[in-house]
Write an enzyme that holds these catalytic residues in place. Structure first.
Site, PDB file in Angstrom:
ATOM      1  CD  GLU A 432      -2.990  -1.178   2.059  1.00  0.00           C
ATOM      2  OE1 GLU A 432      -2.511  -1.090   3.153  1.00  0.00           O
ATOM      3  OE2 GLU A 432      -4.302  -1.232   1.537  1.00  0.00           O
ATOM      4  CD  GLU A 502      -3.359  -7.237   2.998  1.00  0.00           C
ATOM      5  OE1 GLU A 502      -4.464  -6.801   3.633  1.00  0.00           O
ATOM      6  OE2 GLU A 502      -2.353  -6.573   3.055  1.00  0.00           O
TER       7      GLU A 502
HETATM    8  C1  GAL Z   1      -4.875  -4.101   4.032  1.00  0.00           C
HETATM    9  C2  GAL Z   1      -3.498  -3.827   4.528  1.00  0.00           C
HETATM   10  C3  GAL Z   1      -3.130  -4.308   5.733  1.00  0.00           C
HETATM   11  C4  GAL Z   1      -4.230  -4.429   6.875  1.00  0.00           C
HETATM   12  C5  GAL Z   1      -5.677  -4.708   6.326  1.00  0.00           C
HETATM   13  C6  GAL Z   1      -6.785  -4.544   7.152  1.00  0.00           C
HETATM   14  O1  GAL Z   1      -5.394  -3.008   3.233  1.00  0.00           O
HETATM   15  O2  GAL Z   1      -2.585  -4.260   3.730  1.00  0.00           O
HETATM   16  O3  GAL Z   1      -1.996  -4.120   6.168  1.00  0.00           O
HETATM   17  O4  GAL Z   1      -4.559  -2.920   7.248  1.00  0.00           O
HETATM   18  O5  GAL Z   1      -5.957  -4.223   4.980  1.00  0.00           O
HETATM   19  O6  GAL Z   1      -6.545  -5.170   8.339  1.00  0.00           O
END
Ligand code: GAL
Length: 970
Positions: A432, A502
């Site tokens: 990010e 993620e």
């Molecule tokens: C994503 C980010 C993570 C964490 C997650 C939410 O956008 O890469 O670091 O913030 O969301 O828990």
């Protein structure tokens, strides 16, 4: 205070009180440190750990104190002490400031590279002698290594300044041999919480300053190894491995098991067993130079992008991964080896095969464990500039050439440090950080330096710099479309494999929908799996709150419990989400074929099934009545076979519900679990259960203020149940409310519907129960009600019908929605209170909790627990603890049988109390055990940072009828 024309160069005057600390706000990575190199432990060169207790002085600004403490003879006798490695804000019981949690907001004004004047600065001092067996000072040199300091450090040894550095989770070394003394060395380190580097370290986690990884003095004998690069590839066609160790000091490389003895820089090819995460074959070797021997752990594997897929040793890999932050509830990111090993063992035991080191390179010892136990690693650089999103990415350091040296320094420090780990198959530029030239420069540098691995970055969907298309939190539907190449990407992206770096936000109760994702991953070659967000809750152990989260330290800006979104609770207790994940990603498929055979599929990418043994058991009404071994061939990866089950045992109880359970277990004790550890299982129902029924034999009788019907007594005026046999029952009525989960609550920035908001707006947490009629029939007591919230026209017409055969009593609940219901219900069932209940036995899903879209791991069987152990102690209290598919349950002197099966929950507080609690310690057990018997629960989804439940897991308001048969067991 003087003004400076630019923030990045030091145009200072002699009156500038910040001159001495200009380096803090300098975008450069620092000065004085050695070039990055491989991290290794020597066999023979001495090393001295400088971990332990250090003298410590905290100042509130970077320049509050001069640097005289670094001089020889400085008396720090009245300073406090801290433990290194450690974060000072987690020591000193509040005397050294507090942690701050923000997700993406910088906790200081965004004016890069300037940082606040209030800049907590920790002076650290350690005096040490060289051990008796330390070589002569004239013999070679020495290097001082810092494995991690947040966020900026300036270092002196014996009064001489060595330099300063940024890059918190990266190693920095200094040459110190010429400064060492045999006794009384004074090592002084000034650490600033905020620096220009903080702009590059905006990861979603606690801000935790300190020397949080090891400090080590390394002897460097003359002729010692400096840097080396192990190139160990595998040709899956010939079965040969090729080894070449490039070393900047010449030497020889030996690998006894392979009869290898070659000069550095010389390639040698021999037949080998390859390294994979499933078969982590490491060969021990030695790199010997004139002055040093360095142990090597060599894993032969070839990573490539071929046919649009990420392949290792010629095979595409399906990543079943997690995002791992380093976390310990007392020590923060200062992890010891045993905690790292615990993480790896827990991952292996839960079928996890991959880790993304979100969002920085971990302690290097963790990667050694990944090599040893077998995990695919995406090693991610210490880089995130997420906070710039608040200003449309204006001034983003990754698109500003002045910062590029710092970015390249970070990339090089990661790659050089970690390049000899076979487990690392992908480098990630960071997380990010938007898009920009700096990222491109990093990718170009990495690609040129290491052609044996691929490059990942999620933030640029054009994939300009990367070897794969990566996304986070894409919905099931979108991932499916990407799998079908229908995602509309153009150019380079279309030909690339896809990863979800993620997905499945494991915040609080959840995630839901894992099994649905896995089906999509398995259906499309292009989709090579994903990494659940995230591994562990970052709760901080707290004397009165249980675990603290954002806001608990009085932070001005914070993101609450968004920092507790892991598959492990902070103390590393697996949450139900991890149990579900283990089942969903199990490496062996077990499915019934309906004709006394079971189809076993090896879902691994490399290993055959020879490490596993198979067992069967036959259960009647949840109890195992027979069991044995099941011979299954050692199927190769991807193969499946139909295997005949034995004949079901004879003499089964009449009407019993029966089924097989087939388990794949470790055949022998292994490095990460013992023989018998269950890796995968499947249940094959044989005979269905007979639903309970009660033939009404008695009718309700009103006498005094009570109505009696069989074993039960009711209030004559309200029709409310009072008792069943000797068991007092309070408050039995329809219940639609649950203490909203983090996933029900959703997030501010997702445009999706936030269920808990809709529910509260409608008033589902404050339903009123209007009594319409209490009817005494010949064979039934009927209580008619309407359940509805104030101010709304919607309601649930609810009829409770009670029948008894004299011994047992059956409640049938009929619910008919009235009005225009546009939102789903949180739950639908009845709840009631029992005065005393502790032990619980049930036949149904277990052992752990389950919800509609997270129930794959729920195994139907006979289970025992207690009311207290039924609870899942999520850091922020919320709905939890439901058991699925319950046929019957016994507690508090009652047996309850359901038709159909029900969701069972029991707790020592009400849903309302659970809903109101902010921390575990807010929950005080009351005198009543509240039991919920639910016909339905709304799904969990992942909406705390992703999609909500899929439509099939919505609990829509619709006509429903369900019943329970109660028997007093006492
Ligand atoms: C994503 C980010 C993570 C964490 C997650 C939410 O956008 O890469 O670091 O913030 O969301 O828990």
């Amino acid at each position: 205070m003087s003004f400076r024309t630019t923030g990045t160069t030091s145009t200072t005057s002699s009156t500038d009180r910040t001159a001495a600390v200009d380096y803090v706000e300098d975008v450069s990575p620092g000065e004085g440190a050695l070039a990055p190199r491989a991290w290794y432990a020597s066999s023979d060169a001495k090393c001295l750990s400088l971990n332990g207790s250090w003298r410590f002085r905290l100042s509130q600004t970077a320049d509050a104190e001069d640097d005289s403490f670094a001089a020889d003879g400085y008396d720090a006798g009245d300073w406090a002490e801290v433990t290194v490695p450690g974060h000072w804000v987690l020591q000193g019981e509040g005397a050294f400031g507090s942690p701050i949690y923000t997700n993406h907001l910088y906790p200081f004004p965004v004016d890069p590279p300037r940082v606040p004047t209030e800049n907590p600065t920790g002076d650290h001092l350690r005096v040490f002698d060289l051990p008796a067996d330390w070589p002569q000072l004239s013999d070679g040199g020495a290097v001082l290594r810092f494995d991690g300091v947040e966020s900026c450090a300036r270092v002196w040894l014996n009064g001489t300044e060595l330099g300063e550095f940024k890059g918190s989770r990266l190693a920095h070394e200094f040459t110190v041999g010429h400064l060492l003394k045999t006794v009384g060395n004074v090592l002084a380190v000034r650490v600033h919480q905020w620096s220009a580097g903080s702009y590059l370290e905006d990861q979603d986690q606690w801000w935790l300053p300190g020397i949080f990884r090891d400090v080590t003095l390394l002897h460097r004998p003359a002729g010692a190894v400096r840097d080396f690069f192990v190139h160990a590839s595998y040709d899956h066609v010939t079965g040969e491995g090729t080894l070449r160790v490039d070393s900047d000091v010449d030497g020889r490389v030996t690998v006894p098991a392979l009869d290898i003895d070659v000069a550095t820089g010389e390639p040698v090819a021999v037949p080998v067993e390859p390294w994979t995460a499933e078969t982590p074959r490491l060969y021990d070797g030695v790199l010997a130079t004139e002055g040093e021997r360095v142990p090597l752990r060599i894993g032969f594997r070839t990573v490539e992008l071929a046919d649009g897929l990420i392949k290792v040793n010629g095979e595409p890999v399906l990543f079943k991964g997690v995002n791992r932050h380093e976390w310990h509830p007392r020590r923060g990111r200062a992890l010891d080896l045993e905690t790292m090993r615990e993480d790896v063992l827990l991952m292996k035991r839960h079928n996890v095969n991959a880790v993304r080191t979100s969002h920085y390179p971990p302690h290097p010892a963790f990667l050694g464990l990944c090599d040893e136990y077998g995990l695919w690693v995406i090693d991610e650089c210490d880089l995130e500039t997420h906070g710039f999103v608040e200003q449309d990415w204006r001034d983003n350091p990754v698109d500003d050439d002045r910062w590029t040296p710092a970015l390249l320094d970070r990339a090089a420090r990661m790659v050089e440090r970690d390049k000899n780990h076979p487990s690392v198959v992908i480098w990630s530029l960071g997380n990010e950080a938007g898009t920009g030239r700096g990222l491109t420069a990093m990718a170009e540098w990495i690609h040129a330096r290491d052609t044996s691995r691929l490059v990942h970055y999620e933030g640029d969907w054009s994939c300009r710099d990367t070897d794969m298309y990566s996304r986070m939190y894409a919905s099931h539907e979108e991932v499916d479309r990407i799998g079908r190449d229908l995602d509309g990407g153009t150019g380079k992206r279309r030909g690339l494999p896809f990863l979800l770096c993620e997905y499945a936000h494991a915040m609080g109760n959840g995630p839901g929908g894992l099994a649905d994702y896995q089906r999509i991953f398995e259906a499309h070659d292009r989709v090579q799996g994903g990494f659940v967000w995230e591994w562990i809750d970052h709760g901080i152990e707290h004397p009165t709150l249980g675990y603290a989260y954002g806001g608990d330290f009085g932070e001005e800006l914070h993101d609450g419990n968004f920092v507790c979104d892991g598959l492990l609770l902070p103390d590393r207790t697996p949450s139900p989400g991890l149990t579900e994940f283990k089942k969903v990603i199990e490496p062996v498929g077990v499915e019934g074929c309906g004709d006394g055979t079971v189809r076993v599929t090896n879902k691994q990418d490399f290993a055959d099934l020879s490490a596993l043994a198979f067992t069967w058991s036959f259960e009647a009404d949840g109890e195992t009545v027979a069991s044995g071994g099941l011979p299954v061939p050692a199927l190769a990866a991807g193969e499946s076979a139909e295997v005949k089950l034995p004949q079901p045992p004879p003499d089964l109880p009449a009407g019993a519900e029966t089924g097989w359970t087939v388990r794949a277990v470790l055949a022998e004790d292994g490095p990460w679990a013992s023989a018998g550890h269950v890796v995968a299982w499947g249940r094959l129902p044989v005979t269905a259960r007979v639903a309970p029924s009660v033939a009404a034999a008695v009718g309700p009788v009103a006498e005094g203020g009570l109505i009696s019907l069989g074993p039960a007594a009711f209030d004559a005026r309200t029709g409310a149940l009072r008792s069943i046999g000797p068991v007092a029952v309070t408050g039995l009525r329809l219940d639609v409310w649950r203490a909203t989960t983090d996933n029900d609550d959703g997030t501010d920035w997702k445009s999706h519907v936030r269920h808990s908001t809709l529910w509260r707006e409608l008033g589902l947490h404050r339903m009123r129960h209007r009594l319409d009629a209490v009817e005494l029939g010949d064979d039934a007591l009927t209580v008619r009600t309407r359940v509805a919230p104030a101010a709304r026209e919607v309601g649930l017409s609810t009829v409770y019908t009670w029948r008894s055969d004299g011994d047992r009593i059956q409640l049938t609940v009929s619910v008919t929605p009235e009005g225009d219901w546009t939102v789903p219900l949180p739950r639908l069932g009845v709840r009631f209170g029992l005065a005393e209940a502790d032990a619980v036995t049930w036949f149904g899903g277990g052992a752990g909790e389950a919800y509609p879209d997270s129930r794959t791991a729920s195994a139907v069987g006979r289970w025992q627990s207690t009311v207290d152990r039924l609870q899942t102690p999520y850091v922020r209290p919320q709905e939890n603890g439901a058991r699925a598919d319950v046929r019957w349950a016994e507690l508090g002197g009652l047996r309850i049988e359901g038709d159909p099966e029900f969701w069972f929950t029991a707790r020592r507080w009400t849903s309302e109390q659970l809903d109101a609690a902010r921390h575990r310690t807010d929950l005080a057990p009351g005198d009543t055990v509240w039991v919920n018997l639910d016909h339905g629960q709304h799904g969990l989804g992942s909406q705390s940072c992703g999609p909500g439940p899929l439509p099939q897991y919505f609990l829509n308001a619709a006509p429903a009828e369900f019943s329970f048969v109660f028997t007093a067991t006492g």
